[in-house]
Design an enzyme around this catalytic site. Structure first.
Site, PDB file in Angstrom:
ATOM      1  N   GLY A 268       0.843  -1.194   0.000  1.00 52.64           N
ATOM      2  CA  GLY A 268       0.000   0.000   0.000  1.00 52.64           C
ATOM      3  C   GLY A 268       0.880   1.247   0.000  1.00 52.64           C
ATOM      4  O   GLY A 268       2.106   1.142  -0.051  1.00 52.64           O
ATOM      5  N   VAL A 269       0.249   2.412   0.060  1.00 55.47           N
ATOM      6  CA  VAL A 269       1.052   3.632   0.114  1.00 55.47           C
ATOM      7  C   VAL A 269       1.047   4.171   1.540  1.00 55.47           C
ATOM      8  O   VAL A 269       0.269   3.726   2.362  1.00 55.47           O
ATOM      9  CB  VAL A 269       0.530   4.726  -0.860  1.00 55.47           C
ATOM     10  CG1 VAL A 269       0.885   4.366  -2.274  1.00 55.47           C
ATOM     11  CG2 VAL A 269      -0.940   4.961  -0.692  1.00 55.47           C
ATOM     12  N   GLY A 270       1.932   5.128   1.824  1.00 56.09           N
ATOM     13  CA  GLY A 270       1.963   5.742   3.144  1.00 56.09           C
ATOM     14  C   GLY A 270       3.229   5.389   3.893  1.00 56.09           C
ATOM     15  O   GLY A 270       4.120   4.713   3.370  1.00 56.09           O
ATOM     16  N   ASN A 271       3.292   5.885   5.132  1.00 55.15           N
ATOM     17  CA  ASN A 271       4.548   5.801   5.885  1.00 55.15           C
ATOM     18  C   ASN A 271       4.934   4.380   6.267  1.00 55.15           C
ATOM     19  O   ASN A 271       6.104   4.018   6.210  1.00 55.15           O
ATOM     20  CB  ASN A 271       4.436   6.651   7.152  1.00 55.15           C
ATOM     21  CG  ASN A 271       4.377   8.113   6.787  1.00 55.15           C
ATOM     22  OD1 ASN A 271       4.960   8.525   5.793  1.00 55.15           O
ATOM     23  ND2 ASN A 271       3.644   8.884   7.561  1.00 55.15           N
ATOM     24  N   GLU A 293       0.042  -1.865  -6.981  1.00 59.60           N
ATOM     25  CA  GLU A 293      -0.805  -0.826  -7.553  1.00 59.60           C
ATOM     26  C   GLU A 293      -0.019   0.431  -7.882  1.00 59.60           C
ATOM     27  O   GLU A 293      -0.253   1.092  -8.872  1.00 59.60           O
ATOM     28  CB  GLU A 293      -1.824  -0.452  -6.471  1.00 59.60           C
ATOM     29  CG  GLU A 293      -3.234  -0.651  -6.848  1.00 59.60           C
ATOM     30  CD  GLU A 293      -4.115  -0.269  -5.682  1.00 59.60           C
ATOM     31  OE1 GLU A 293      -4.945  -1.105  -5.339  1.00 59.60           O
ATOM     32  OE2 GLU A 293      -4.000   0.829  -5.138  1.00 59.60           O
ATOM     33  N   ASN A 383     -10.793   6.705   3.521  1.00 64.62           N
ATOM     34  CA  ASN A 383     -10.454   6.777   2.094  1.00 64.62           C
ATOM     35  C   ASN A 383     -11.359   5.834   1.302  1.00 64.62           C
ATOM     36  O   ASN A 383     -12.298   6.258   0.655  1.00 64.62           O
ATOM     37  CB  ASN A 383      -8.987   6.407   1.860  1.00 64.62           C
ATOM     38  CG  ASN A 383      -8.045   7.344   2.602  1.00 64.62           C
ATOM     39  OD1 ASN A 383      -8.267   8.554   2.603  1.00 64.62           O
ATOM     40  ND2 ASN A 383      -7.033   6.810   3.230  1.00 64.62           N
ATOM     41  N   GLY A 387      -7.350  -1.100  -3.481  1.00 62.26           N
ATOM     42  CA  GLY A 387      -7.019  -2.423  -4.008  1.00 62.26           C
ATOM     43  C   GLY A 387      -6.792  -3.435  -2.907  1.00 62.26           C
ATOM     44  O   GLY A 387      -6.402  -4.571  -3.177  1.00 62.26           O
ATOM     45  N   LYS A 407      -4.667   8.590  17.978  1.00 57.86           N
ATOM     46  CA  LYS A 407      -5.060   9.736  18.818  1.00 57.86           C
ATOM     47  C   LYS A 407      -4.474   9.627  20.236  1.00 57.86           C
ATOM     48  O   LYS A 407      -5.205   9.525  21.243  1.00 57.86           O
ATOM     49  CB  LYS A 407      -6.594   9.890  18.874  1.00 57.86           C
ATOM     50  CG  LYS A 407      -7.299   9.898  17.513  1.00 57.86           C
ATOM     51  CD  LYS A 407      -6.952  11.092  16.662  1.00 57.86           C
ATOM     52  CE  LYS A 407      -7.607  11.016  15.282  1.00 57.86           C
ATOM     53  NZ  LYS A 407      -6.887  11.708  14.224  1.00 57.86           N
TER      54      LYS A 407
HETATM   55  N1  COA Z   1     -10.004   5.285  14.802  1.00 54.40           N
HETATM   56  C1  COA Z   1     -10.015   6.608  14.505  1.00 54.40           C
HETATM   57  N2  COA Z   1      -9.103   7.193  13.723  1.00 54.40           N
HETATM   58  C2  COA Z   1      -8.114   6.417  13.249  1.00 54.40           C
HETATM   59  C3  COA Z   1      -8.009   5.057  13.535  1.00 54.40           C
HETATM   60  C4  COA Z   1      -9.017   4.491  14.357  1.00 54.40           C
HETATM   61  N3  COA Z   1      -9.005   3.183  14.676  1.00 54.40           N
HETATM   62  N4  COA Z   1      -6.926   4.565  12.921  1.00 54.40           N
HETATM   63  C5  COA Z   1      -6.365   5.579  12.245  1.00 54.40           C
HETATM   64  N5  COA Z   1      -7.088   6.696  12.456  1.00 54.40           N
HETATM   65  C6  COA Z   1      -6.836   8.017  11.894  1.00 54.40           C
HETATM   66  C7  COA Z   1      -5.434   8.516  12.215  1.00 54.40           C
HETATM   67  O1  COA Z   1      -5.381   9.145  13.477  1.00 54.40           O
HETATM   68  C8  COA Z   1      -5.221   9.491  11.073  1.00 54.40           C
HETATM   69  O2  COA Z   1      -5.970  10.665  11.330  1.00 54.40           O
HETATM   70  P1  COA Z   1      -5.364  12.120  11.014  1.00 54.40           P
HETATM   71  O3  COA Z   1      -5.254  12.164   9.514  1.00 54.40           O
HETATM   72  O4  COA Z   1      -6.405  13.054  11.560  1.00 54.40           O
HETATM   73  O5  COA Z   1      -4.051  12.173  11.715  1.00 54.40           O
HETATM   74  C9  COA Z   1      -5.896   8.801   9.878  1.00 54.40           C
HETATM   75  O6  COA Z   1      -6.862   7.892  10.471  1.00 54.40           O
HETATM   76  C10 COA Z   1      -4.937   8.008   9.007  1.00 54.40           C
HETATM   77  O7  COA Z   1      -4.213   7.135   9.826  1.00 54.40           O
HETATM   78  P2  COA Z   1      -2.636   6.906   9.715  1.00 54.40           P
HETATM   79  O8  COA Z   1      -2.157   6.225  10.966  1.00 54.40           O
HETATM   80  O9  COA Z   1      -1.936   8.181   9.308  1.00 54.40           O
HETATM   81  O10 COA Z   1      -2.577   5.780   8.646  1.00 54.40           O
HETATM   82  P3  COA Z   1      -2.194   5.633   7.148  1.00 54.40           P
HETATM   83  O11 COA Z   1      -1.900   6.910   6.432  1.00 54.40           O
HETATM   84  O12 COA Z   1      -1.168   4.580   7.165  1.00 54.40           O
HETATM   85  O13 COA Z   1      -3.565   5.068   6.565  1.00 54.40           O
HETATM   86  C11 COA Z   1      -5.445   3.664   6.248  1.00 54.40           C
HETATM   87  C12 COA Z   1      -4.209   3.944   7.109  1.00 54.40           C
HETATM   88  C13 COA Z   1      -6.080   2.379   6.743  1.00 54.40           C
HETATM   89  C14 COA Z   1      -6.432   4.807   6.369  1.00 54.40           C
HETATM   90  C15 COA Z   1      -4.944   3.509   4.764  1.00 54.40           C
HETATM   91  O14 COA Z   1      -3.991   2.481   4.714  1.00 54.40           O
HETATM   92  C16 COA Z   1      -6.077   3.186   3.810  1.00 54.40           C
HETATM   93  O15 COA Z   1      -6.784   4.066   3.369  1.00 54.40           O
HETATM   94  N6  COA Z   1      -6.279   1.867   3.489  1.00 54.40           N
HETATM   95  C17 COA Z   1      -7.332   1.399   2.622  1.00 54.40           C
HETATM   96  C18 COA Z   1      -6.926   1.373   1.172  1.00 54.40           C
HETATM   97  C19 COA Z   1      -5.707   0.537   0.938  1.00 54.40           C
HETATM   98  O16 COA Z   1      -5.393  -0.397   1.654  1.00 54.40           O
HETATM   99  N7  COA Z   1      -4.995   0.892  -0.121  1.00 54.40           N
HETATM  100  C20 COA Z   1      -3.834   0.186  -0.583  1.00 54.40           C
HETATM  101  C21 COA Z   1      -4.296  -0.941  -1.412  1.00 54.40           C
HETATM  102  S1  COA Z   1      -3.314  -1.309  -2.735  1.00 54.40           S
END
Ligand code: COA
Length: 508
Positions: A268-271, A293, A383, A387, A407
């Protein structure tokens, strides 16, 4: 006029973005290019947004159904959502303004598996596609086009739309020519042939978009960058998650279940995903390949170091520095990177054939291994599934990863019952947080609960989760395969809503 439009007939169709946008009537369904901030149209959506604002001020709403590949960029999602020009959005978004409009009920959003989206449109489930608005790098003399930095669902929208508007973006490097491999699947049920991709780096299709030139009603010239987000160096917590994944795969190699080349990587993307790529780049695995992807900075590092032989994806998602590096080395990358339409990059048939390793983020995982990737507290969208479902269901290894809390520890990512389930326990082989890796293979739900709570939950949440499981197990009349107490299954969430902390009950 640019020298990027070589077809005479199409050269005659060049007009301003405002003029092109004016051709699209209120209520139209528009298929747009764009995937993870790459290759989306940048001028026509802005003009649609301006027009929608003017109309809104005079009391006449102007709204469209917008279909894309996945997330796009500020000129499309942010601007069009800001003025309420998107009535319906499909199949993925990752934009703050769009999210707010969806979660406040102003806009309808259907979140869909990215490999399915194109097929559903092709089969007419989304009605007529009135317009395709597609960014390309260059239009060639024969009326085909060099794709830009993403493929997404462009082939489907070009095939299905009644009318086509092309944006020719001079910012995209012309040397992208040859990087794409365009295969379109049949639109007739029962007539689909096996997809001839046998290895992640196979090329079996065309390098160009082919479309009916007579459907093109406008060509717009642009010179705007993709939404390239800056890269953040992995934090300690992300490195720990990556470390657990590296340990898991070293164990798999030792056990003889996989070779040191691993199987094709999907990330996936992200940190966290980038930290995993950094870990793979520094780790003992060699000559890896990816079937994924999105190509991000971490993959460029792996291609540069030789750890990764090739990368197959549907789009780029690189930082501004990554873009400079990409353009500098594009002649080498062209041989190593293949961009495919998303119905191929995410195709279940190929993912299963290759036996991919899927590694994606999660919002919450429950004690039995069900995964919520999309919803905050079960109601608001973050989001979309993207995929993750395509790869989770079909990969040889399916791993979900997240920090154990959000949080400032007030939210646990490990909960008794996930408030929304995108991936069921049947699809999930591993859950990982900074505390450890829960290996869910050959374990019943009750055994999974022990693994997940003890290895992945934050220590302060473990007694609360164990208290829930133990009390649920005392009620055999409800069934002991996946013991639950419905009255308390969402207790963590109701605590959070009432007190702002999942650990604190109201009134305590
Ligand atoms: N409850 C409430 N908020 C939550 C949470 C929970 N259980 N888990 C994460 N969050 C919030 C974080 O605090 C953060 O909020 P902010 O933007 O206000 O700081 C936000 O959600 C994103 O979380 P973060 O820890 O920065 O995660 P991320 O950037 O690694 O994203 C997903 C995690 C799950 C949101 C992301 O991986 C995603 O959209 N996945 C679905 C699509 C996917 O898997 N794509 C790749 C497929 S090829």
């Amino acid at each position: 006029m640019s020298n990027r439009i070589l077809h005479k007939g199409l050269k005659a169709k060049v007009m301003s973005a405002d003029a092109a946008a004016a051709l699209i009537p209120n209520g139209a369904t528009i298929g747009m290019s764009g995937f993870t901030g790459a290759g989306y149209p940048k001028a026509v959506p802005m003009s649609l947004a301006k027009r929608a604002l003017d109309e809104k001020l005079s009391g006449k709403p102007l709204r469209f159904n917008v279909l894309t590949g996945a997330s796009t960029g500020p000129e499309q999602d942010t601007m069009m959502s800001f003025v309420d020009a998107q009535r319906f959005r499909f199949p993925y978004q990752g934009d703050a303004v769009t999210r707010e409009k969806i979660n406040t009920g102003v806009m309808e959003y259907q979140d869909m598996h990215l490999s399915h989206a194109g097929s559903l449109v092709r089969h007419g489930h989304y009605g007529k596609v009135h317009f395709a608005v597609i960014e390309v790098t260059k239009i060639l003399e024969d009326g085909t086009a060099i794709p830009s930095s993403s493929c997404g669902n462009n082939n489907v929208y070009l095939e299905c739309a009644e009318k086509i508007i092309l944006e020719v973006n001079e910012w995209q490097d012309e040397r992208l020519e040859g990087m794409h491999d365009i295969i379109s699947v049949s639109s007739v049920h029962g007539e689909r042939q096996p997809i001839p991709i046998m290895t992640a780096d196979d090329r079996k299709g065309s390098k160009y978009w082919k479309f009916d030139v007579s459907k093109v009603v406008a060509v717009v010239e642009t010179s705007n960058p993709d939404r390239n987000a800056p890269f953040k160096a992995p934090e300690e917590i992300h490195k720990k998650i990556a470390g657990h994944i590296m340990d898991f795969f070293q164990g798999e190699v030792k056990a003889g279940r996989v070779s040191k080349h691993l199987t094709p990587l999907q990330s996936g993307v992200g940190n966290i995903a980038n930290a995993v790529l950094v870990g793979l780049n520094e780790g003992p695995f060699e000559q890896m390949i990816s079937y994924t992807e999105v190509v991000q900075d971490g993959m460029l590092d792996m291609l540069d170091s030789g750890k990764l032989k090739a990368a197959s994806a549907t789009a780029f998602s690189v930082s501004p520095e990554g873009q400079v590096r990409f353009n500098k080395n594009i002649d080498r990358y062209r041989k190593q990177i293949i961009l495919r339409p998303q119905e191929i990059s995410n195709n279940p048939e190929i993912i299963r054939r290759l036996g991919c390793i899927a590694m994606n983020g999660f919002v919450e995982a429950d004690i039995y291994g069900h995964i919520n990737s999309t919803h905050i507290a079960g109601k608001g969208i973050e989001n979309g599934i993207g995929g993750s479902g395509d790869f989770a269901r079909n990969s040889a290894y399916t791993i979900f990863m997240s920090p154990a809390t959000a949080k400032d520890g007030k939210i646990s990512a490990i909960v008794p019952f996930a408030t929304h389930i995108d991936h069921t326990e049947h699809d999930v082989h591993g859950v990982v947080t900074e505390y450890g890796f829960a290996d869910l293979r050959m374990r019943s739900p009750k055994e999974k609960a022990k693994e997940i709570i003890d290895k992945c939950a934050a220590p302060e949440y473990r007694p609360l989760l164990w208290d829930y499981v133990k009390r649920a197990m005392k009620n055999p009349s409800a069934g002991l395969q996946s013991p639950h107490m419905f009255s308390e299954a969402f207790g963590f969430h109701t605590n959070y809503l009432a007190t702002g902390d999942m650990r604190k009950k109201p009134g305590k």
